[in-house]
Every structure is written in C-alpha cells, then in structure tokens.
Design a protein around this motif. Structure first.
Motif, PDB file in Angstrom:
ATOM      1  N   UNK A   1       0.831  -1.199   0.000  1.00  0.00           N
ATOM      2  CA  UNK A   1       0.000   0.000   0.000  1.00  0.00           C
ATOM      3  C   UNK A   1       0.861   1.241   0.000  1.00  0.00           C
ATOM      4  N   UNK A   2       0.429   2.201  -0.776  1.00  0.00           N
ATOM      5  CA  UNK A   2       1.129   3.477  -0.786  1.00  0.00           C
ATOM      6  C   UNK A   2       0.453   4.388   0.233  1.00  0.00           C
ATOM      7  N   UNK A   3       1.233   4.922   1.142  1.00  0.00           N
ATOM      8  CA  UNK A   3       0.711   5.821   2.163  1.00  0.00           C
ATOM      9  C   UNK A   3       0.568   7.206   1.544  1.00  0.00           C
ATOM     10  N   UNK A   4      -0.619   7.806   1.667  1.00  0.00           N
ATOM     11  CA  UNK A   4      -0.801   9.157   1.113  1.00  0.00           C
ATOM     12  C   UNK A   4       0.186  10.142   1.737  1.00  0.00           C
ATOM     13  N   UNK A   5       0.558  11.148   0.976  1.00  0.00           N
ATOM     14  CA  UNK A   5       1.485  12.152   1.502  1.00  0.00           C
ATOM     15  C   UNK A   5       0.782  13.132   2.439  1.00  0.00           C
ATOM     16  N   UNK A   6      -0.529  13.145   2.394  1.00  0.00           N
ATOM     17  CA  UNK A   6      -1.329  13.992   3.278  1.00  0.00           C
ATOM     18  C   UNK A   6      -1.839  13.115   4.428  1.00  0.00           C
ATOM     19  N   UNK A   7      -1.332  13.359   5.640  1.00  0.00           N
ATOM     20  CA  UNK A   7      -1.697  12.537   6.806  1.00  0.00           C
ATOM     21  C   UNK A   7      -3.208  12.442   6.986  1.00  0.00           C
ATOM     22  N   UNK A   8      -3.921  13.540   6.715  1.00  0.00           N
ATOM     23  CA  UNK A   8      -5.368  13.543   6.927  1.00  0.00           C
ATOM     24  C   UNK A   8      -6.096  12.594   5.974  1.00  0.00           C
ATOM     25  N   UNK A   9      -5.397  12.080   4.971  1.00  0.00           N
ATOM     26  CA  UNK A   9      -6.009  11.143   4.033  1.00  0.00           C
ATOM     27  C   UNK A   9      -5.651   9.680   4.343  1.00  0.00           C
ATOM     28  N   UNK A  10      -4.878   9.451   5.390  1.00  0.00           N
ATOM     29  CA  UNK A  10      -4.499   8.077   5.735  1.00  0.00           C
ATOM     30  C   UNK A  10      -5.642   7.392   6.484  1.00  0.00           C
ATOM     31  N   UNK A  11      -5.661   6.081   6.410  1.00  0.00           N
ATOM     32  CA  UNK A  11      -6.673   5.299   7.122  1.00  0.00           C
ATOM     33  C   UNK A  11      -6.558   5.524   8.627  1.00  0.00           C
ATOM     34  N   UNK A  12      -5.347   5.772   9.105  1.00  0.00           N
ATOM     35  CA  UNK A  12      -5.141   5.984  10.535  1.00  0.00           C
ATOM     36  C   UNK A  12      -5.829   7.265  11.015  1.00  0.00           C
TER      37      UNK A  12
END
Length: 159
Positions: free
Chosen positions: A7-18
C-alpha cells in the motif's frame, strides 16, 4: 499463492486510514457523550466502556481492565473510583497466585444503568448501520480487527 500488494501511504496525513479512524473515534466519543448529556446521565463514555468490560468479564481486576481499555492503570483507577463513588461498581478482595487482588464487579444499580444506556445506544447505532449491508459491516469489523492486530505487533503498551 497470493501476493500481498504494497500500500502506498498518502502524503497527506489527513487522508491516511489511521487519521480517518482517529476522526471516527472522535465522532463516536462525541456521540456517546451527547447521548449521555441529553438523557442527563452522569456517566462518561470511558466509564460506560469500563462498565461494559466489567459486565462481560466477571471477576476482572484493574490491571486487566486497563489492558482491555488501552488505558494506564492510574487513569483506569480514577475511572473505577468514580464508578465506585456513583455506586455502579464495587471492588472485592480475592486472591490470584497467592496474592491479594481486588476484583471488580458491577452493582445492581450499575447493571440497570448500563442496560438502559446500552439499549439506547444500540438503537442509535442500528439507525446509523442501516445505511450499510450486513456483509459490509462484517468485512469492516474483520478488517479493523486485522488492523488492530497489526498495530499491536508494532506498538508495545506498558500497562
């Protein structure tokens, strides 16, 4: 043989599943708090969660409750003390491996309050969940459990 895609982690933290899960957690805490406030019930979501674990784990001790709640023992102790003061929980002396242990049990008034509030929360949750198929909810629950397990492997809680 199946291959796991990376999985590619989005560069925008607010868009991560976490972060999305973090936001959901805030919404759920707020929902519980609002329901208790509207009904004029003197209980917090953490106290309600503690009551839930005590009801579903008879003879649980504070240390085990802290582990289930993912809270440190000091904070868990404060929650238990508050529930004790309100008359919803009591501590009972017991032994475990020849050591004194204070087990937690729910009082009759605690059970009554819990059951009333759980019934109301269940209705609210059902109204929300009507928007999703049972299959999707089962899949989501399984995925969340897998994510929780993966996180638990990486993070060590000292409770």
């Amino acid at each position: 043989m199946t291959t796991q895609l990376k999985h590619k982690v989005p560069t925008d933290y607010s868009q991560t599943v976490f972060y999305k899960i973090h936001q959901l957690s805030i919404y759920i805490q707020f929902l519980g708090k609002k329901i208790f406030e509207i009904r004029k019930v003197n209980i917090t979501p953490d106290e309600f969660a503690a009551m839930n674990f005590i009801i579903n784990n008879p003879r649980i001790c504070q240390r085990d409750l802290a582990k289930l709640m993912l809270r440190d023992r000091v904070r868990t102790g404060r929650i238990i003390s508050t529930l004790e003061e309100k008359g919803y929980v009591e501590r009972v002396n017991d032994t475990k491996n020849n050591r004194l242990v204070r087990r937690l049990s729910i009082t009759t008034s605690g059970k009554k309050l819990y059951n009333e509030q759980f019934s109301i929360l269940s209705q609210v949750f059902e109204n929300i969940l009507e928007k999703f198929s049972e299959e999707k909810m089962i899949e989501l629950t399984e995925n969340l459990n897998e994510l929780k397990s993966a996180l638990a492997e990486v993070i060590e809680f000292n409770i």
